[in-house]
Design an enzyme around this catalytic site. Structure first.
Site, PDB file in Angstrom:
ATOM      1  CB  CYS A  18       9.246  -4.656  38.713  1.00 25.08           C
ATOM      2  SG  CYS A  18       9.339  -6.218  39.537  1.00 25.08           S
ATOM      3  CD  GLU A  19      12.490   1.150  42.302  1.00 21.74           C
ATOM      4  OE1 GLU A  19      12.965   0.825  41.199  1.00 21.74           O
ATOM      5  OE2 GLU A  19      12.904   2.108  42.958  1.00 21.74           O
ATOM      6  N   GLY A  41      11.863  30.010  40.626  1.00 21.35           N
ATOM      7  CA  GLY A  41      11.630  29.541  41.983  1.00 21.35           C
ATOM      8  C   GLY A  41      10.283  29.855  42.593  1.00 21.35           C
TER       9      GLY A  41
END
Ligand code: LLP
Length: 438
Positions: free
Chosen positions: A368-369, A255
């Protein structure tokens, strides 16, 4: 002449005499030319330095037997496993696939800790029969399964029980896996962890080494680790009172934060570890407990800042009254973190890295987004088609989370050591992408 570019105080990022971005002294444009783009570049010298830093800091702060385990989920390939072993780290794997990678790299099984909240029968059988040193058991059902399988294989398996300390995520916004209501581990505050520990101690084929806990990611301050230490020590004392068992190992998880943007500063990890060591020693004194060996599992803190992704600009499009889109030959397939988490990055035009960042752009991927973006409102040198764009601090959770969406082949990884480059992962081909199609 090389000048440093002030980026997260990373001395390995410089501008060379040609005005190009250099990584570990190597011209980034030469790398892009040699290997093509998109390209993950990994400064291996920096990775090894970071590994050594954690090993040394933990040796100094905690009792014998303490060490960092590289959380390979951040970036898993054979070369990284080999580096971790060479630098004296253990390894944290979270799937049979990561375990397979580690073993294929020659990583000693006894130095591996096998994690996962939904290990299958086959996973456990593979881990036990490979001789992994530790399985982090996620709960009671799994303990029973490990016990049975170890019995069948004639083994006595080292186990850490994963517990959740119930640390309030509202206190520390970055901390989110230590709370009670999560899919991982057994909660301490409900009494479940204590009860399960009692039953674990009765299992013939399980050697309970101690406890594991991971409170979250991107932790900049030592306080959450202090709180975690306090809760775990109180739990160890409770376990000793109830069951007469003194745990010898505490795994505090990973972390450690890194700086992704120029307004952030990464924490001084060695100092954080030293202070956790003091907290642990004082806590043990107060509770009259022997100081346990400590494991930690840094992933991002080892590899994130050592990674740079190089792209080639395919077009620059200013929408009248709208934004300036810079489209590159990669995107969410090699770095899904902006699309997934809104994670922010810093970028530069590698061709003119020393020039002022006077443009504000949306860095767009090739999928394609419309959500396939690497970042919005990013400060960058005014870019042109054909320029190479560098996105920094992409060493962690980029390659390891990459996909073949739109059948885009995954990029290779070039590692830099002592000013020389080598491929540690090759570029996927269209053949690779269609390999499993029947
Ligand atoms: N140990 C355990 C049990 C973990 O679950 C994790 C991360 C680590 C160690 C390593 O944490 P680190 O030192 O890297 O923060 N995909 C996300 C990160 C997910 C982290 C999950 N667990 C991202 O891209 O930010």
């Amino acid at each position: 002449m090389e000048t440093e570019i002030d980026m997260f105080q990373q001395p390995n990022l410089t501008v060379n005499a040609a005005g190009h971005l250099a990584i570990g002294g190597v011209d980034s444009l030469a790398l892009a030319e040699k290997y093509g783009t998109p390209l993950y570049v990994l400064d291996e010298d920096m990775v090894r330095e970071r590994m050594a830093l954690y090993v040394d800091a933990m040796r100094a702060a905690f009792p014998a037997g303490s060490r960092p385990l590289y959380a390979s989920k951040a970036l898993c390939c054979k070369a990284l496993c080999a580096m971790a072993h060479e630098q004296g780290m253990g390894l944290d794997v979270v799937s049979a696939g990561e375990l397979y990678t580690a073993l294929a790299a020659g990583f000693p099984a006894e130095d591996i800790c096998f994690h996962g909240n939904a290990k299958t029968e086959a996973d456990i059988r593979y881990a036990v029969s490979s001789g992994v040193g530790i399985i982090a058991a996620d709960g009671e059902e799994e303990l029973e399964r490990i016990d049975r399988i170890a019995g069948e294989l004639g083994a006595r398996q080292g186990v850490l029980l994963r517990v959740t300390p119930g640390i309030d995520p509202h206190t520390f916004a970055a901390v989110n896996t230590g709370v009670v209501d999560v899919k991982f581990g057994v909660p301490i505050p409900t009494g479940d962890a204590l009860a399960v520990t009692g039953r674990a101690l009765e299992k013939e084929n399980i050697h309970l080494l101690g406890f594991h806990c991971h409170i979250g990611s991107q932790i900049f301050e030592p306080d959450p680790f202090f709180l975690e230490t306090d809760v775990l020590l109180a739990f160890l004392a409770q376990v000793r009172r109830a069951w007469g068992y003194t745990a010898g190992v505490l795994d505090l998880g990973g972390g450690f934060a890194v700086a992704y943007t120029e307004d952030q500063r990464g924490p001084d990890c060695a100092d954080m570890i030293r202070r956790v060591g003091e907290r642990l020693a004082a806590g043990c004194r107060a509770l009259d407990l022997p100081v346990p060996a400590v494991l930690m599992e840094p992933g991002r803190g080892i590899v994130a800042a050592a990674g740079v992704t190089l792209y080639t600009v395919q077009n620059v499009k200013s929408v009248p009254g709208g934004r300036c889109y810079v489209a590159v030959d990669g995107g969410m397939t090699d770095n899904p973190r902006y699309a997934l988490y809104g994670a922010r990055y810093t970028a530069a035009v590698a061709d003119r890295a020393g020039e002022a960042k006077t443009a504000r752009v949306t860095l767009a991927g090739c999928c394609c987004e419309s959500g396939d973006l690497l970042g919005e409102d990013m400060a960058i040198q005014p870019p042109h088609t054909g320029d190479r764009v560098a996105v920094f601090v992409t060493g962690a959770y980029n390659y390891s989370m990459a996909s073949n969406y739109n059948r885009v082949p995954r990029p290779p990884i070039a590692a830099l050591r002592g000013g020389t480059d080598r491929l540690i992962v090759r570029r996927e081909t269209w053949e690779d992408v269609t390999r499993y199609d029947l």
